[in-house]
Motif scaffolding. Sequence first.
Motif, PDB file in Angstrom:
ATOM      1  N   LEU A   1       0.833  -1.200   0.000  1.00 18.67           N
ATOM      2  CA  LEU A   1       0.000   0.000   0.000  1.00 18.67           C
ATOM      3  C   LEU A   1       0.873   1.258   0.000  1.00 18.67           C
ATOM      4  O   LEU A   1       0.628   2.186  -0.759  1.00 18.67           O
ATOM      5  CB  LEU A   1      -0.940  -0.012   1.203  1.00 18.67           C
ATOM      6  CG  LEU A   1      -1.896   1.163   1.325  1.00 18.67           C
ATOM      7  CD1 LEU A   1      -2.893   1.183   0.173  1.00 18.67           C
ATOM      8  CD2 LEU A   1      -2.608   1.112   2.655  1.00 18.67           C
ATOM      9  N   HIS A  15      -6.277   5.470   1.404  1.00 21.85           N
ATOM     10  CA  HIS A  15      -6.244   4.326   2.334  1.00 21.85           C
ATOM     11  C   HIS A  15      -5.143   4.487   3.371  1.00 21.85           C
ATOM     12  O   HIS A  15      -5.346   4.199   4.548  1.00 21.85           O
ATOM     13  CB  HIS A  15      -6.074   3.006   1.584  1.00 21.85           C
ATOM     14  CG  HIS A  15      -7.331   2.479   1.012  1.00 21.85           C
ATOM     15  ND1 HIS A  15      -8.341   1.941   1.765  1.00 21.85           N
ATOM     16  CD2 HIS A  15      -7.760   2.425  -0.270  1.00 21.85           C
ATOM     17  CE1 HIS A  15      -9.337   1.564   0.994  1.00 21.85           C
ATOM     18  NE2 HIS A  15      -9.009   1.864  -0.258  1.00 21.85           N
ATOM     19  N   LEU A  16      -3.992   4.949   2.941  1.00 26.72           N
ATOM     20  CA  LEU A  16      -2.897   5.143   3.886  1.00 26.72           C
ATOM     21  C   LEU A  16      -3.263   6.229   4.900  1.00 26.72           C
ATOM     22  O   LEU A  16      -2.946   6.108   6.087  1.00 26.72           O
ATOM     23  CB  LEU A  16      -1.604   5.488   3.143  1.00 26.72           C
ATOM     24  CG  LEU A  16      -0.304   5.203   3.876  1.00 26.72           C
ATOM     25  CD1 LEU A  16      -0.264   3.796   4.461  1.00 26.72           C
ATOM     26  CD2 LEU A  16       0.872   5.408   2.944  1.00 26.72           C
ATOM     27  N   TYR A  19      -5.499   4.501   7.370  1.00 27.79           N
ATOM     28  CA  TYR A  19      -4.735   3.626   8.263  1.00 27.79           C
ATOM     29  C   TYR A  19      -3.990   4.431   9.319  1.00 27.79           C
ATOM     30  O   TYR A  19      -3.970   4.058  10.496  1.00 27.79           O
ATOM     31  CB  TYR A  19      -3.753   2.760   7.474  1.00 27.79           C
ATOM     32  CG  TYR A  19      -4.390   1.630   6.694  1.00 27.79           C
ATOM     33  CD1 TYR A  19      -5.760   1.414   6.692  1.00 27.79           C
ATOM     34  CD2 TYR A  19      -3.607   0.766   5.946  1.00 27.79           C
ATOM     35  CE1 TYR A  19      -6.329   0.381   5.987  1.00 27.79           C
ATOM     36  CE2 TYR A  19      -4.174  -0.285   5.220  1.00 27.79           C
ATOM     37  CZ  TYR A  19      -5.538  -0.466   5.251  1.00 27.79           C
ATOM     38  OH  TYR A  19      -6.100  -1.497   4.542  1.00 27.79           O
ATOM     39  N   ARG A  24      -4.466   1.542  11.926  1.00 23.92           N
ATOM     40  CA  ARG A  24      -4.765   0.201  11.395  1.00 23.92           C
ATOM     41  C   ARG A  24      -3.678  -0.212  10.416  1.00 23.92           C
ATOM     42  O   ARG A  24      -2.811   0.567  10.070  1.00 23.92           O
ATOM     43  CB  ARG A  24      -6.123   0.205  10.683  1.00 23.92           C
ATOM     44  CG  ARG A  24      -7.289   0.413  11.606  1.00 23.92           C
ATOM     45  CD  ARG A  24      -8.607   0.146  10.915  1.00 23.92           C
ATOM     46  NE  ARG A  24      -8.635   0.705   9.562  1.00 23.92           N
ATOM     47  CZ  ARG A  24      -9.647   1.387   9.049  1.00 23.92           C
ATOM     48  NH1 ARG A  24     -10.720   1.593   9.749  1.00 23.92           N
ATOM     49  NH2 ARG A  24      -9.591   1.845   7.814  1.00 23.92           N
ATOM     50  N   GLY A  25      -3.792  -1.450   9.954  1.00 24.55           N
ATOM     51  CA  GLY A  25      -2.852  -1.942   8.946  1.00 24.55           C
ATOM     52  C   GLY A  25      -1.423  -2.009   9.443  1.00 24.55           C
ATOM     53  O   GLY A  25      -0.484  -1.875   8.661  1.00 24.55           O
TER      54      GLY A  25
END
Length: 132
Positions: A1, A15-16, A19, A24-25
């Motif tokens: 990612l 998305h990053l 996160y 998360r992630g």
Amino acid sequence: LRKAAEQGHVDALWHLGEYCWNGRGGLAKDERAAVEWYRKAAEQGHAESQNIMGLCYEFELGGLVKNEYVAVEWYRKAALQGHAAAQHNMGLFCYFGQGELIKDTNEAIEWFRKAAEQGHALAKRNFEECSK
């Protein structure tokens, strides 16, 4: 990612940001880092990230200083792309005359209507209240 985000892929940037914001992630919660990822996505026209940037400037989130003028710029960009939450936020800014906007109930009603047509519950309520 991260590799995709570093290559500028807009969804990976968002998305990053998510996160980092939520821890998360495998990433530690870091709202300042999240804002930077959101900003990169927003600058590429990602409507959700633009709305998030508006929220961050409006409510002093992610280490940003409150700036309603900048917030409305981000909200407007997302709203013009049809982002329902940003349209609702634009309605609120118009209704209360926040940021650079002069209080304009008619414009607020239009933004609320656009968001309500997409199923945004608060916008529907605000549209109904303002239209009385």
